[in-house]
Structure formats: structure tokens, C-alpha cells
Design a protein around this motif. Structure first.
Motif, PDB file in Angstrom:
ATOM      1  N   ALA A 199       0.685  -1.180  -0.109  1.00 30.95           N
ATOM      2  CA  ALA A 199       0.093  -0.146   0.254  1.00 30.95           C
ATOM      3  C   ALA A 199       0.935   1.369  -0.165  1.00 30.95           C
ATOM      4  O   ALA A 199       0.433   2.081  -0.586  1.00 30.95           O
ATOM      5  CB  ALA A 199      -0.995  -0.136   1.148  1.00 30.95           C
ATOM      6  N   TRP A 202       1.792   2.257  -3.635  1.00 34.58           N
ATOM      7  CA  TRP A 202       0.884   2.786  -4.271  1.00 34.58           C
ATOM      8  C   TRP A 202       0.486   4.378  -3.878  1.00 34.58           C
ATOM      9  O   TRP A 202       0.256   5.152  -4.504  1.00 34.58           O
ATOM     10  CB  TRP A 202      -0.427   1.927  -4.147  1.00 34.58           C
ATOM     11  CG  TRP A 202      -0.535   0.942  -5.036  1.00 34.58           C
ATOM     12  CD1 TRP A 202      -0.328  -0.380  -4.785  1.00 34.58           C
ATOM     13  CD2 TRP A 202      -0.539   0.882  -6.504  1.00 34.58           C
ATOM     14  NE1 TRP A 202      -0.385  -1.424  -5.824  1.00 34.58           N
ATOM     15  CE2 TRP A 202      -0.476  -0.554  -6.801  1.00 34.58           C
ATOM     16  CE3 TRP A 202      -0.918   1.698  -7.409  1.00 34.58           C
ATOM     17  CZ2 TRP A 202      -0.778  -1.103  -8.147  1.00 34.58           C
ATOM     18  CZ3 TRP A 202      -0.993   1.338  -8.813  1.00 34.58           C
ATOM     19  CH2 TRP A 202      -0.936  -0.138  -9.252  1.00 34.58           C
ATOM     20  N   SER A 203       0.613   4.540  -2.502  1.00 34.70           N
ATOM     21  CA  SER A 203       0.417   5.836  -1.779  1.00 34.70           C
ATOM     22  C   SER A 203       1.321   6.828  -2.256  1.00 34.70           C
ATOM     23  O   SER A 203       1.049   8.073  -2.526  1.00 34.70           O
ATOM     24  CB  SER A 203       0.248   5.836  -0.337  1.00 34.70           C
ATOM     25  OG  SER A 203      -0.200   6.977   0.214  1.00 34.70           O
ATOM     26  N   ALA A 228      -4.122   2.030  -2.896  1.00 32.56           N
ATOM     27  CA  ALA A 228      -3.546   2.187  -1.659  1.00 32.56           C
ATOM     28  C   ALA A 228      -4.608   1.854  -0.400  1.00 32.56           C
ATOM     29  O   ALA A 228      -4.515   1.340   0.514  1.00 32.56           O
ATOM     30  CB  ALA A 228      -2.828   3.457  -1.424  1.00 32.56           C
ATOM     31  N   HIS A 229      -5.748   2.357  -0.884  1.00 28.17           N
ATOM     32  CA  HIS A 229      -6.847   2.488   0.230  1.00 28.17           C
ATOM     33  C   HIS A 229      -7.396   0.992   0.404  1.00 28.17           C
ATOM     34  O   HIS A 229      -7.599   0.629   1.525  1.00 28.17           O
ATOM     35  CB  HIS A 229      -7.783   3.596  -0.165  1.00 28.17           C
ATOM     36  CG  HIS A 229      -9.048   3.416   0.800  1.00 28.17           C
ATOM     37  ND1 HIS A 229      -8.867   4.051   2.087  1.00 28.17           N
ATOM     38  CD2 HIS A 229     -10.172   2.976   0.987  1.00 28.17           C
ATOM     39  CE1 HIS A 229     -10.096   4.148   2.978  1.00 28.17           C
ATOM     40  NE2 HIS A 229     -10.790   3.248   2.120  1.00 28.17           N
ATOM     41  N   LEU A 231      -5.718  -1.748  -0.169  1.00 31.71           N
ATOM     42  CA  LEU A 231      -4.975  -2.474   0.491  1.00 31.71           C
ATOM     43  C   LEU A 231      -4.475  -2.048   2.007  1.00 31.71           C
ATOM     44  O   LEU A 231      -4.179  -2.975   2.831  1.00 31.71           O
ATOM     45  CB  LEU A 231      -3.385  -2.343  -0.066  1.00 31.71           C
ATOM     46  CG  LEU A 231      -3.540  -2.944  -1.542  1.00 31.71           C
ATOM     47  CD1 LEU A 231      -2.154  -2.367  -2.336  1.00 31.71           C
ATOM     48  CD2 LEU A 231      -3.631  -4.300  -1.556  1.00 31.71           C
ATOM     49  N   ASP A 232      -4.738  -1.071   2.311  1.00 30.80           N
ATOM     50  CA  ASP A 232      -4.804  -0.349   3.690  1.00 30.80           C
ATOM     51  C   ASP A 232      -5.719   0.722   4.009  1.00 30.80           C
ATOM     52  O   ASP A 232      -5.625   1.919   3.565  1.00 30.80           O
ATOM     53  CB  ASP A 232      -3.138   0.034   4.009  1.00 30.80           C
ATOM     54  CG  ASP A 232      -2.985   0.771   5.355  1.00 30.80           C
ATOM     55  OD1 ASP A 232      -3.855   0.451   5.995  1.00 30.80           O
ATOM     56  OD2 ASP A 232      -2.003   1.035   5.659  1.00 30.80           O
ATOM     57  N   ASP A 235      -4.601   4.154   5.673  1.00 36.84           N
ATOM     58  CA  ASP A 235      -3.414   5.058   4.977  1.00 36.84           C
ATOM     59  C   ASP A 235      -3.880   6.408   4.936  1.00 36.84           C
ATOM     60  O   ASP A 235      -4.752   6.933   4.156  1.00 36.84           O
ATOM     61  CB  ASP A 235      -3.116   4.680   3.585  1.00 36.84           C
ATOM     62  CG  ASP A 235      -2.152   5.089   2.877  1.00 36.84           C
ATOM     63  OD1 ASP A 235      -1.623   6.380   3.432  1.00 36.84           O
ATOM     64  OD2 ASP A 235      -1.487   4.713   1.988  1.00 36.84           O
TER      65      ASP A 235
END
Length: 387
Positions: A199, A202-203, A228-229, A231-232, A235
Motif C-alpha cells: 500500500a 501505491w500511496s 492504496a486505500h 490495500l490499507d 493509509d
């Protein structure tokens, strides 16, 4: 090194003299009267036509026709040229004097430059090999390195560990915060190809894309933060920018609600919290987005990221590793985290901390050989991302 400079000066002087000498010869030849060059061309054509005929390469009728035409052109050119001009008096010494003055100047300039270098330069200082400089930077405090030095240091780590996304991430971070967004994006995409379920990669990609012109609302930026969101969900970078995208698209209340929730999730001493609260207040009052901060303006911490100014990227990387180390002290049952920490120390060349982390991990996981094997592999040749 000094031998090289002297050789370069002498070579430059010789080349300059040769150029001027050849130019002078050409000028002298041009001053001498001679045959009209057109006459020489037509004479050569006649000779070539006769030669072709003798070798049987053209028929006799074509030979006569071509020979007649070339002869006609030769006579016409001779009539137009007229008598050769009378020989003029030999030129005086002035042109020769000028030419020799130019030659002398061409010789003097590089020699004078070399003499000045010997007097005010540092010819006795030996050149420092790049490998030696890298070793020096690796052993130095990261906060003392320039952005260019840090990028060079991390580039060697990427070359050493080509299948590990962590050096690529650190390198991209340093490049982004020193203004090289294109290289940062390129290296982040390489890191994501190695570890698509990370994540943080990606973030960071979304943050870099949003910093580019017109990139804040681009589909690639939103897609990166959405990934990203997914996956986590905790974040903060993704939460911040996705809420901002909502506001930009007209869903002001929905974006504000997400920002307020994000602010509530941040610790009171988090430097991003007061900045985010200020943005919430601005949107509530103006019903419009404030101008997004660029990396060089975010030394205090951007609400959706942890960017520092270009002079602080070294401190950021060190702080990032320190945060991971602190988390593992309070939550030690995380073999993947220990593997990442050991790899981070290896990338940064911090051998004492790398050895200490490895010793701590070996103690913690001595009865879990599978986890210990994963951690130990991080110390030698990292391969891929450890989730």
C-alpha cells in the motif's frame, strides 16, 4: 591530473595553429591568379568522354555528340573568361604579419590558461574515485548529505538489490523531494511491479502523480490512491487525497466528512493534524479547495503525506526507518517487519544497526525456523517484498 591539463593545453595550441596555417594557405592560393575553374571542368569532361569511347562504353554517334557539346561549352567558357589578368605586385608584409599575429594568439590562449590554472588552481589535489566518495557518503550521517549525494547512494543500492522494492522506494522518495518527479514515478512503478500489494508504494505513487502539473485530479492519481486505500484502509495519504478528489468533483460535504474523520484518527502531536484542520476550515468557509502544497512547500508535513522539503529528505528516510524500529520494539512479533528493517539498514549501509536488528530477530524467532529463514534472507540478498 596535471599531466592531462598540460597535454590538453598543448594539443589545443597545436590544433589552433594548424587551423590558422591551413586558412592562411587557402587565402594565399586565392590571391594568386590562375585559370578559370570552369575551363578545367570542361576539359576534364572532354577527356572522360574520349576515355569512355576508347573503352567501347558508349557508341560512336553518342561519342561525337557528347564531344561536340563539351567542346562548345569549353569554347564558350573561354570566350567569357577573356585574357588572364595581369600579375599584380606582390603583397606587402602586412597580411603575413596579421596571419602570424593570429597564430601567436591561438598558441598563447591555451598556454596562458594552463599557467593560470597552475597558479590559482589545485593541480596537486588528486581526483577522488567515485567508489571512494560513495563509501564516504555511506558512512556519513544521512542528514549531512546533499540530495544529489543521497540519490547517488541509493542508486547503488538499487543496482545491488534489483529485485527488492525497498531501495527503489527510498530512491523515488529522494528524487521526488529533490524535484525529479519523472524519475520518482518511474522507480515507483518498478517497485510496484515487484510488490503490487504494498500500500505504501501505491500511496507514494499517488503523491508523486498529484504533485505533477494538473496531476491532482488525474485518473492515474485517483487510481493509485484507491489501490492504496484498498490495500490499507488506514493509509492517511490515500484518505486525504481521495477526500480532496471528492471535494474537487463537487461532493464538498462528503469530502469534508472524510477529512474530519481523518483528523480525528491522527494523534494530537501529529504535525499534519493542524494543517488538515486549517484546510477543513477554509473549505467550510469558501466552499472551495485550498491550493495543494508542493513537496518543497511542505516542510511541516502535508496533511496527506509525510513530505519534507528538498533539504530534509535524508531526515525523512532516517525517521521512517526509526519509526519502523520503534514499532517493532513495542510489537516485536512481526517477522516481515524485522525483515524490512534489516533490509532498510542494509540499503543505507548502517551495518551496526543491521547487525543489532538481526541479533534481536534471531533471539525472538529462534523457535520459529520458517520465520527466521525469511528474516535472515533479508540480510544477504533481498529478493522481492516481504509483506
Amino acid at each position: 591530473m596535471i599531466v592531462l591539463w598540460i597535454a590538453a593545453a598543448v594539443f589545443s595550441a597545436l590544433v589552433s595553429a594548424l587551423i590558422v596555417f591551413r586558412a592562411a594557405r587557402a587565402a594565399t592560393a586565392a590571391e594568386q591568379p590562375g585559370e578559370d575553374p570552369a575551363l578545367a571542368v570542361y576539359r576534364r569532361q572532354l577527356s572522360e568522354i574520349d576515355d569512355l569511347a576508347e573503352r567501347g562504353l558508349i557508341p560512336e554517334d553518342e561519342h561525337r555528340s557528347a564531344h561536340t557539346e563539351a567542346a562548345r561549352r569549353l569554347l564558350s567558357a573561354a570566350d567569357q573568361a577573356g585574357p588572364a589578368p595581369a600579375q599584380t605586385a606582390a603583397p606587402g608584409p602586412a597580411p603575413n604579419t596579421a596571419r602570424w599575429a593570429v597564430i601567436a594568439a591561438a598558441l598563447a590562449v591555451p598556454l596562458i590558461a594552463a599557467a593560470l590554472y597552475l597558479k590559482v588552481g589545485s593541480p596537486g589535489t588528486p581526483d577522488q574515485p567515485f567508489a571512494a566518495r560513495l563509501a564516504q557518503w555511506r558512512s556519513a550521517d544521512l542528514s549531512t548529505l546533499s540530495p544529489q549525494q543521497l540519490v547517488a547512494l541509493l542508486s547503488t543500492a538499487v543496482a545491488k538489490y534489483p529485485n527488492d522494492p525497498m531501495p527503489l522506494y527510498y530512491l523515488a522518495r529522494a528524487q521526488a523531494e529533490s524535484g525529479d518527479l519523472a524519475s520518482a514515478e518511474h522507480n515507483l512503478r518498478k517497485a510496484i511491479a515487484l510488490a503490487p500489494s504494498r500500500a505504501d508504494l501505491w500511496s507514494m505513487l499517488g503523491t508523486v502523480l498529484s504533485s505533477q502539473p494538473n496531476g491532482e485530479s488525474s485518473p492515474d492519481t485517483i487510481k493509485a490512491f484507491q489501490q492504496a486505500h484498498a490495500l490499507d484502509s488506514s493509509d492517511p495519504d490515500a484518505d486525504y487525497f481521495l477526500a480532496r478528489a471528492k471535494i474537487a468533483a463537487g461532493d464538498i460535504e462528503g469530502g469534508l466528512a472524510d477529512w474530519r474523520a481523518l483528523s480525528a484518527s491522527l494523534k494530537p502531536d501529529d504535525p499534519r493534524k493542524p494543517v488538515l484542520d486549517q484546510e477543513v476550515a477554509v473549505v467550510e468557509k469558501t466552499r472551495a479547495l485550498p491550493q495543494v502544497q508542493q513537496p518543497e512547500d511542505a516542510a511541516a508535513g502535508q496533511p496527506g503525506g509525510q513530505s519534507a522539503g528538498s533539504g530534509d529528505q535524508q531526515a525523512f528516510i532516517k525517521a521512517m526507518v526509526d519509526r519502523l524500529a520503534a514499532r517493532l520494539q513495542s510489537q516485536p512479533d512481526d517477522p516481515a517487519g524485522w525483515a524490512r528493517l534489516i533490509r532498510a539498514y542494509a540499503v543505507l549501509g548502517d551495518q551496526p544497526h543491521e547487525a543489532a536488528a538481526m541479533a534481536r530477530a534471531q533471539t525472538l524467532f529462534k523457535d520459529r525456523p520458517a520465520d527466521l529463514k525469511t528474516i535472515q534472507s533479508a540480510a544477504g540478498a533481498p529478493q522481492g517484498a516481504v509483506q
